[in-house]
Scaffold this active site. Structure first.
Site, PDB file in Angstrom:
ATOM      1  N   GLY A 155      -7.776   9.488  11.856  1.00 48.87           N
ATOM      2  CA  GLY A 155      -9.123   9.165  11.375  1.00 48.87           C
ATOM      3  C   GLY A 155      -9.668   7.985  12.164  1.00 48.87           C
ATOM      4  O   GLY A 155      -9.247   7.722  13.294  1.00 48.87           O
ATOM      5  N   ARG A 156     -10.582   7.253  11.535  1.00 51.09           N
ATOM      6  CA  ARG A 156     -11.258   6.167  12.248  1.00 51.09           C
ATOM      7  C   ARG A 156     -10.269   5.106  12.717  1.00 51.09           C
ATOM      8  O   ARG A 156     -10.357   4.600  13.839  1.00 51.09           O
ATOM      9  CB  ARG A 156     -12.279   5.488  11.337  1.00 51.09           C
ATOM     10  CG  ARG A 156     -13.311   6.406  10.740  1.00 51.09           C
ATOM     11  CD  ARG A 156     -14.140   5.593   9.756  1.00 51.09           C
ATOM     12  NE  ARG A 156     -14.995   6.377   8.911  1.00 51.09           N
ATOM     13  CZ  ARG A 156     -14.600   6.972   7.776  1.00 51.09           C
ATOM     14  NH1 ARG A 156     -13.351   6.894   7.361  1.00 51.09           N
ATOM     15  NH2 ARG A 156     -15.463   7.654   7.054  1.00 51.09           N
ATOM     16  N   ILE A 157      -9.313   4.747  11.835  1.00 47.69           N
ATOM     17  CA  ILE A 157      -8.378   3.667  12.194  1.00 47.69           C
ATOM     18  C   ILE A 157      -7.417   4.149  13.281  1.00 47.69           C
ATOM     19  O   ILE A 157      -7.135   3.428  14.245  1.00 47.69           O
ATOM     20  CB  ILE A 157      -7.642   3.155  10.942  1.00 47.69           C
ATOM     21  CG1 ILE A 157      -8.649   2.558   9.950  1.00 47.69           C
ATOM     22  CG2 ILE A 157      -6.583   2.116  11.303  1.00 47.69           C
ATOM     23  CD1 ILE A 157      -8.080   2.215   8.568  1.00 47.69           C
ATOM     24  N   ARG A 178      -4.192  16.778  10.818  1.00 53.84           N
ATOM     25  CA  ARG A 178      -4.514  18.089  10.247  1.00 53.84           C
ATOM     26  C   ARG A 178      -5.463  18.861  11.156  1.00 53.84           C
ATOM     27  O   ARG A 178      -5.340  20.043  11.367  1.00 53.84           O
ATOM     28  CB  ARG A 178      -5.187  17.911   8.877  1.00 53.84           C
ATOM     29  CG  ARG A 178      -4.218  17.896   7.729  1.00 53.84           C
ATOM     30  CD  ARG A 178      -4.950  17.645   6.476  1.00 53.84           C
ATOM     31  NE  ARG A 178      -5.859  16.498   6.636  1.00 53.84           N
ATOM     32  CZ  ARG A 178      -6.412  15.830   5.642  1.00 53.84           C
ATOM     33  NH1 ARG A 178      -6.190  16.194   4.417  1.00 53.84           N
ATOM     34  NH2 ARG A 178      -7.199  14.806   5.855  1.00 53.84           N
ATOM     35  N   ILE A 237       1.162   1.312   8.313  1.00 53.59           N
ATOM     36  CA  ILE A 237       0.050   0.531   7.734  1.00 53.59           C
ATOM     37  C   ILE A 237      -0.784   1.434   6.833  1.00 53.59           C
ATOM     38  O   ILE A 237      -1.903   1.081   6.466  1.00 53.59           O
ATOM     39  CB  ILE A 237      -0.853  -0.113   8.826  1.00 53.59           C
ATOM     40  CG1 ILE A 237      -1.487   0.951   9.733  1.00 53.59           C
ATOM     41  CG2 ILE A 237      -0.094  -1.140   9.634  1.00 53.59           C
ATOM     42  CD1 ILE A 237      -2.652   0.410  10.569  1.00 53.59           C
ATOM     43  N   ALA A 238      -0.230   2.600   6.482  1.00 54.54           N
ATOM     44  CA  ALA A 238      -1.023   3.583   5.721  1.00 54.54           C
ATOM     45  C   ALA A 238      -0.887   3.343   4.225  1.00 54.54           C
ATOM     46  O   ALA A 238      -1.704   2.648   3.615  1.00 54.54           O
ATOM     47  CB  ALA A 238      -0.598   4.986   6.114  1.00 54.54           C
ATOM     48  N   ARG A 239       0.146   3.889   3.634  1.00 52.17           N
ATOM     49  CA  ARG A 239       0.417   3.710   2.214  1.00 52.17           C
ATOM     50  C   ARG A 239       1.915   3.822   1.979  1.00 52.17           C
ATOM     51  O   ARG A 239       2.599   4.583   2.675  1.00 52.17           O
ATOM     52  CB  ARG A 239      -0.262   4.795   1.366  1.00 52.17           C
ATOM     53  CG  ARG A 239      -1.725   4.529   1.021  1.00 52.17           C
ATOM     54  CD  ARG A 239      -1.900   3.331   0.083  1.00 52.17           C
ATOM     55  NE  ARG A 239      -3.285   3.083  -0.276  1.00 52.17           N
ATOM     56  CZ  ARG A 239      -4.115   2.257   0.369  1.00 52.17           C
ATOM     57  NH1 ARG A 239      -3.704   1.592   1.430  1.00 52.17           N
ATOM     58  NH2 ARG A 239      -5.359   2.091  -0.054  1.00 52.17           N
ATOM     59  N   GLU A 268       5.103  -0.888  -4.201  1.00 46.07           N
ATOM     60  CA  GLU A 268       4.736  -2.287  -3.951  1.00 46.07           C
ATOM     61  C   GLU A 268       4.011  -2.880  -5.161  1.00 46.07           C
ATOM     62  O   GLU A 268       3.380  -2.140  -5.913  1.00 46.07           O
ATOM     63  CB  GLU A 268       3.867  -2.386  -2.682  1.00 46.07           C
ATOM     64  CG  GLU A 268       2.522  -1.697  -2.783  1.00 46.07           C
ATOM     65  CD  GLU A 268       1.744  -1.733  -1.464  1.00 46.07           C
ATOM     66  OE1 GLU A 268       2.302  -1.350  -0.426  1.00 46.07           O
ATOM     67  OE2 GLU A 268       0.571  -2.136  -1.507  1.00 46.07           O
ATOM     68  N   HIS A 286       0.884  -5.955   2.650  1.00 47.84           N
ATOM     69  CA  HIS A 286      -0.340  -5.129   2.564  1.00 47.84           C
ATOM     70  C   HIS A 286      -1.583  -5.956   2.944  1.00 47.84           C
ATOM     71  O   HIS A 286      -2.497  -6.121   2.135  1.00 47.84           O
ATOM     72  CB  HIS A 286      -0.480  -4.543   1.148  1.00 47.84           C
ATOM     73  CG  HIS A 286      -1.377  -3.332   1.108  1.00 47.84           C
ATOM     74  ND1 HIS A 286      -1.203  -2.284   0.257  1.00 47.84           N
ATOM     75  CD2 HIS A 286      -2.492  -3.027   1.823  1.00 47.84           C
ATOM     76  CE1 HIS A 286      -2.146  -1.371   0.441  1.00 47.84           C
ATOM     77  NE2 HIS A 286      -2.939  -1.809   1.392  1.00 47.84           N
ATOM     78  N   ILE A 287      -1.570  -6.431   4.197  1.00 46.74           N
ATOM     79  CA  ILE A 287      -2.656  -7.330   4.631  1.00 46.74           C
ATOM     80  C   ILE A 287      -3.406  -6.794   5.844  1.00 46.74           C
ATOM     81  O   ILE A 287      -4.140  -7.539   6.502  1.00 46.74           O
ATOM     82  CB  ILE A 287      -2.118  -8.751   4.957  1.00 46.74           C
ATOM     83  CG1 ILE A 287      -0.978  -8.698   5.994  1.00 46.74           C
ATOM     84  CG2 ILE A 287      -1.667  -9.471   3.699  1.00 46.74           C
ATOM     85  CD1 ILE A 287      -0.617 -10.049   6.589  1.00 46.74           C
TER      86      ILE A 287
HETATM   87  C1  DGY Z   1      -7.441  -0.127   2.081  1.00 47.95           C
HETATM   88  O1  DGY Z   1      -8.614  -0.467   2.284  1.00 47.95           O
HETATM   89  O2  DGY Z   1      -7.136   1.014   1.736  1.00 47.95           O
HETATM   90  C2  DGY Z   1      -6.403  -1.159   2.278  1.00 47.95           C
HETATM   91  O3  DGY Z   1      -5.132  -0.618   2.263  1.00 47.95           O
HETATM   92  C3  DGY Z   1      -6.540  -2.225   1.219  1.00 47.95           C
HETATM   93  O4  DGY Z   1      -6.147  -1.691   0.000  1.00 47.95           O
END
Ligand code: DGY
Length: 326
Positions: A155-157, A178, A237-239, A268, A286-287
């Site tokens: 996606g964008r990130i 996908r 850095i996703a979830r 978390e 989560h920063i």
């Molecule tokens: C988001 O924007 O989804 C970051 O993980 C902050 O929760």
């Protein structure tokens, strides 16, 4: 009378001041972590909620909060929302895309660099007073420039990370997603679509940027880790929950992969205990989107969504726009 809203976590004073111009606001500036029952209680009589990823909005809560019309998440991710239940209950969901893309991509890259170049581990060594002399192989890590960057989720990130890798670091960029990007976007990102297996096998640095969904649960587990190079790094850095943290800890211990950089964790803020003891993992709380300008922009967008919908009938970034169009 102004609509009533709940701001479920502490926010910037200026965001609160803006909301107070339009709403009767109940806020949680003490940042108490409410249980689901307490959240439900706080939401009684409220038409809007300013939420973060910590507040779960599901069918049970919605049934008990019949006046609720919108939940505006201050996050791009929205796995804390049961979108289907919200749509069925006629509750608009919004998130904060775009405003955090470049900041989050910067952080993804920082975590790649820190992990590959063993920055946290070597800093701990120095601070512990263990540095007595230079040594030819001391904290020798892996190169980032010129290596192969794998991106799962484009996606964008993911695209912003790809651009950094291809243009800034001369990396070969491969991705799995996908759907395939259009040719112009692929060219701008310098990225090539590959199968998940090829992604796992070829990446020197594999970064996860896909949204959480039940299908993405443990998308990286023991089987996937076993396919990676022993020299590879894995960055999440996703979830939390996309990586099987227990399997990752084993892989890091056994040298199945070289190192990991994690900003998100299953369950978390708890962290799988073994990860805390391993030297070859960089851990951050989560920063990824946490710069002041970006967090302010996220808060502003969440507030604008509440004002837009409850005052003017139109939200900026709706996740279930069918409710607005209906
Ligand atoms: C988001 O924007 O989804 C970051 O993980 C902050 O929760």
């Amino acid at each position: 009378m102004n609509p009533k809203i709940l701001v479920a976590r502490a926010v910037f004073p200026q965001t609160l001041a803006l909301l107070e111009q339009h709403f009767e606001v109940t806020s949680n500036q003490d940042d108490v972590l409410w249980s689901p029952a307490q959240l439900t209680e706080q939401l009684q009589g409220k038409q809007g909620a300013f939420t973060t990823g910590s507040e779960r909005i599901n069918a049970g809560l919605l049934a008990d909060c019949p006046e609720l019309r919108i939940c505006a998440n201050m996050a791009v991710g929205y796995n804390n929302f049961d979108l289907e239940a919200m749509t069925a209950a006629g509750v608009l969901a919004t998130n904060t895309p775009d405003v955090l893309t470049e900041t989050t991509a910067d952080f993804g890259f920082a975590l790649i660099m820190a992990t590959a170049r063993r920055m946290a581990e070597s800093e701990r060594f120095l601070r512990a007073g263990l540095w007595n002399s230079w040594r030819y192989d001391m904290f020798a890590g892996s190169d980032v420039h010129g290596s192969t960057l794998g991106i799962l989720g484009m996606g964008r990130i993911g695209q912003a990370i790809a651009r950094r890798g291809a243009l800034g670091f001369g990396m070969k960029v491969i991705y799995h997603n996908r759907s395939r990007l259009d040719a112009a976007t692929e060219l701008a990102c310098g990225a090539t679509l590959v199968s998940k297996q090829e992604l796992l096998q070829q990446s020197d640095h594999l970064i996860l940027v896909l949204p959480y969904s039940p299908e993405a649960h443990h998308a990286i587990g023991a089987d996937e880790l076993a396919q990676m190079k022993p020299t590879a790094t894995l960055i999440n850095i996703a979830r939390g929950g996309i990586v099987d943290d227990a399997a990752l800890a084993v892989a890091l211990k056994q040298g199945t992969i070289a190192a990991a950089g994690l900003d998100v964790f299953e369950g978390e803020p708890r962290v799988y205990p073994d990860l805390l003891t391993l030297p070859n993992v960089v851990l951050t709380p989560h920063i990824a989107s946490a710069t002041l300008p970006t967090r302010l922009a996220m808060a502003q967008l969440a507030a604008d969504n509440l004002i837009g919908y409850l005052v003017h009938g139109k939200a900026l970034t709706p996740l279930n726009p069918q409710l607005v169009l209906a």
